[in-house]
Enzyme design. Structure first.
Site, PDB file in Angstrom:
ATOM      1  CE1 TYR A   3     -25.065  42.155  30.128  1.00 56.29           C
ATOM      2  CE2 TYR A   3     -25.298  39.771  30.037  1.00 56.29           C
ATOM      3  CZ  TYR A   3     -24.598  40.919  29.730  1.00 56.29           C
ATOM      4  OH  TYR A   3     -23.426  40.843  29.023  1.00 56.29           O
ATOM      5  NE  ARG A  63     -17.264  34.248  28.343  1.00 59.80           N
ATOM      6  CZ  ARG A  63     -18.432  34.487  27.763  1.00 59.80           C
ATOM      7  NH1 ARG A  63     -18.761  35.757  27.449  1.00 59.80           N
ATOM      8  NH2 ARG A  63     -19.280  33.525  27.472  1.00 59.80           N
ATOM      9  CD  GLU A  95     -21.741  37.838  28.048  1.00 62.25           C
ATOM     10  OE1 GLU A  95     -22.772  38.574  28.009  1.00 62.25           O
ATOM     11  OE2 GLU A  95     -21.458  37.035  27.148  1.00 62.25           O
ATOM     12  CG  ASN A 147     -22.223  33.615  25.074  1.00 57.04           C
ATOM     13  OD1 ASN A 147     -21.699  34.093  26.077  1.00 57.04           O
ATOM     14  ND2 ASN A 147     -23.287  34.168  24.497  1.00 57.04           N
ATOM     15  CD  GLU A 148     -25.732  35.092  27.096  1.00 54.06           C
ATOM     16  OE1 GLU A 148     -26.588  35.232  26.196  1.00 54.06           O
ATOM     17  OE2 GLU A 148     -25.248  36.052  27.717  1.00 54.06           O
ATOM     18  CD1 TRP A 158     -21.359  43.190  26.133  1.00 55.24           C
ATOM     19  CD2 TRP A 158     -20.412  41.180  26.010  1.00 55.24           C
ATOM     20  NE1 TRP A 158     -21.334  42.836  24.807  1.00 55.24           N
ATOM     21  CE2 TRP A 158     -20.757  41.606  24.703  1.00 55.24           C
ATOM     22  CE3 TRP A 158     -19.789  39.943  26.172  1.00 55.24           C
ATOM     23  CZ2 TRP A 158     -20.513  40.820  23.574  1.00 55.24           C
ATOM     24  CZ3 TRP A 158     -19.555  39.172  25.057  1.00 55.24           C
ATOM     25  CH2 TRP A 158     -19.919  39.619  23.773  1.00 55.24           C
ATOM     26  CG  HIS A 182     -23.473  35.452  31.064  1.00 58.34           C
ATOM     27  ND1 HIS A 182     -23.507  35.277  29.693  1.00 58.34           N
ATOM     28  CD2 HIS A 182     -22.296  34.916  31.490  1.00 58.34           C
ATOM     29  CE1 HIS A 182     -22.405  34.653  29.310  1.00 58.34           C
ATOM     30  NE2 HIS A 182     -21.663  34.420  30.383  1.00 58.34           N
TER      31      HIS A 182
END
Length: 549
Positions: free
Chosen positions: A236, A90, A263, A167-168, A292, A234
């Site tokens: 996290y 990516r 991610e 992205n995001e 990531w 994503h």
């Protein structure tokens, strides 16, 4: 050093497990089957909640993110990522709203390098990150503008490229707009003729803690006339337990909606994600993941680097985990069938010849080179300016010649050329030519002696003797040269130095300004260096080329 700071503002308290369950009950009911009338994808496609290649093979992404837009000189990282076993990368791009824009030529080169290294390219535009909360972030509509502006680099690459809209695209403010904005961006790209699989990130800095993407995914998928959209979460700090990881992914699988982990990391400033659970769940469900990130993180999250300083043989703890650990890339990745089955044209043209310069003026130059060859035909050339290890796209042309205008007087430029074929494959770079434009003012006759007086690891000291070989005195001067290996002046005596990229200009000091006929002045300097430390090949004094003595 430019780097991506992966900071995300504090996440609001997560909903209770009961509330999470209740909110998710409707998702399978909302999921729609593939619309009966839509364009037939020519490359990747979604069917039954799975991502398939044009051949019909199920494709499961196993790869990492690479911060190309901040480190354009690290394009060789794609080969290193492939060597670790990845089947996908990516790639971070910029629309130019927050960082330096990746133009059409650069995007074409990224795609060509992905293909050369037998990687599937997921391309994302990063300027949308945290819109509504992050200062300077742009809308998904602006991201769609960018994709349309570089469309020529992507047309025909549907079997090799997935377009990640932005992205995001929302932070923790106004994220309810995500659904309508995502639908609109998808439809704009389809109207513009994009036949690629599209990927959409969740809001809330990609983590979708409010479940906006999860609960509206079915309607977003139905809004795509090609029924060819993949969702990206994503993971996290919000996903710090196996229960949360499994619940989120299981709901998409049950609803037959395609989902990947676009991610994730092993640690983060907003909490400690459960990377073991993420990897295990992805493997159990046959879902893709993209960790990531390869290298170059800053802003306090340097621990997310998989290798130290882009060195492929220096895996960090995180790198060891994702590449070589249980359910990691090395053990689970399978190369895309488009490469392993030999499908598609992945052979680049031969490299063009080293360009030669003619018709050099103070503001323009004409370059000519030997044409490249390709089995299916060369469709064009990209001329790039070379500054050390950095390249800047300059112009594109269909013929083996180009006239470059808008140059500065008495300035050295280094150029090289790439060739492209109809499949978007890009050749290796030609040899480089350095051209010094003519001066606008009066010229001077001169000679320059350059030598390294001492050197050490990472640095050296040099001396430059400037000789006036004319019959009249020089009163005030500027000496220019280009370092061939990214050396940078750290101090200089005898003048005032300025450096842009590899180009150095030294203005005379008061005590060196006058050089009498047949006289000379001596400059000294210190600078950083690489391993080879070659000297400059050309100098100009007040715009005139000097002989090397």
């Amino acid at each position: 050093m430019r780097s991506r700071t992966t900071f995300r503002p504090p996440v609001v308290p997560r909903l209770t497990a009961i509330a999470v369950t209740l909110l998710g009950l409707l998702l399978p009911l909302l999921a729609l089957t593939t619309p009966s009338a839509h364009a037939a994808p020519t490359g990747f496609r979604v069917q039954g909640g799975r991502l398939l290649e044009a051949s019909g093979n199920d494709f499961v992404m196993r790869g990492v993110n690479h911060a190309h837009t901040w480190y354009p000189d690290r394009i060789s990282s794609l080969a290193h990522i492939k060597a670790k076993g990845a089947n996908t990368v990516r790639v971070v791009l910029s629309s130019g709203d927050r960082w330096t824009r990746n133009d059409t030529a650069d995007v074409a080169n990224v795609v060509a390098q992905c293909k050369r290294n037998r990687l599937i390219c997921v391309l994302e535009v990063h300027d949308t990150t945290g819109y509504g909360e992050q200062s300077g972030a742009v809308t998904l509509a602006r991201a769609a503008d960018y994709w349309i502006s570089v469309q020529s680099a992507l047309t025909g690459q549907e079997s090799h490229v997935i377009v990640n809209l932005g992205n995001e695209p929302y932070g923790n403010n106004d994220y309810a707009s995500w659904t309508a904005d995502t639908k609109a961006a998808i439809q704009r790209l389809r109207t513009a003729g994009f036949g690629h699989t599209l990927m959409v990130d969740g809001p809330n800095w990609g983590q979708d803690w409010a479940f906006t993407m999860r609960d509206n995914a079915a309607s977003v998928f139905a809004a795509d006339p090609d029924a060819n959209t993949v969702f990206s979460i994503h993971m996290y700090g919000v996903f710090d337990t196996a229960a949360e990881v499994n619940d989120y992914l299981n709901r998409f699988v049950a609803a037959r909606l395609p989902i990947v982990v676009g991610e994730f990391g092993h640690n983060h400033s907003d909490g400690n994600p459960d990377e073991d659970a993420i990897l295990a769940a992805a493997q159990r469900l046959g879902l893709g993941y993209l960790g990531w990130s390869w290298s170059g993180n800053g802003g306090g999250v340097e621990y997310l680097d998989m290798v130290t300083g882009f060195a492929p043989d220096q895996l960090t703890t995180w790198g060891q985990r994702i590449f070589n650990g249980a359910n990691g890339i090395a053990a689970t990745a399978k190369e895309a069938a488009v490469y392993s089955s030999g499908g598609g044209d992945t052979t680049p043209p031969t490299a063009p010849g080293t360009p030669t310069a003619s018709a050099v003026t103070s503001s323009s130059v004409t370059l000519t080179w030997r044409a490249a060859t390709d089995a299916t035909g060369v469709t064009g050339y990209d001329v790039v300016r070379v500054n050390g290890t950095t390249e800047t796209a300059t112009t594109t042309t269909t013929g083996a010649t180009a006239t470059l205008t808008g140059l500065s007087p008495a300035t050295s430029y280094t150029y090289a050329v790439y060739a492209r074929d109809a499949a978007g494959n890009r050749s290796q770079r030609s040899g480089a030519v350095t051209v010094t434009t003519a001066a606008d003012g009066p010229a001077a006759s001169c000679g320059v002696g350059y030598r390294v007086t001492s050197q050490w690891s990472g640095g050296f000291q040099g001396e430059i003797v400037v000789r006036n070989t004319s019959s009249s005195a020089v009163n005030g001067w500027t000496l220019r040269w280009t370092f061939p290996d990214s050396q940078r002046v750290t101090s200089l005596w005898g003048g005032t130095a300025t450096q842009t990229g590899s180009d150095v200009a030294v203005a005379s000091a008061s005590y060196t300004a006058a050089i009498p006929a047949a006289g000379s002045v001596t400059l000294g300097f210190t600078a950083t260096r690489g391993a080879a430390n070659p000297g400059p090949s050309a100098f100009t004094l007040n715009g005139a080329a000097c002989s090397l003595t």
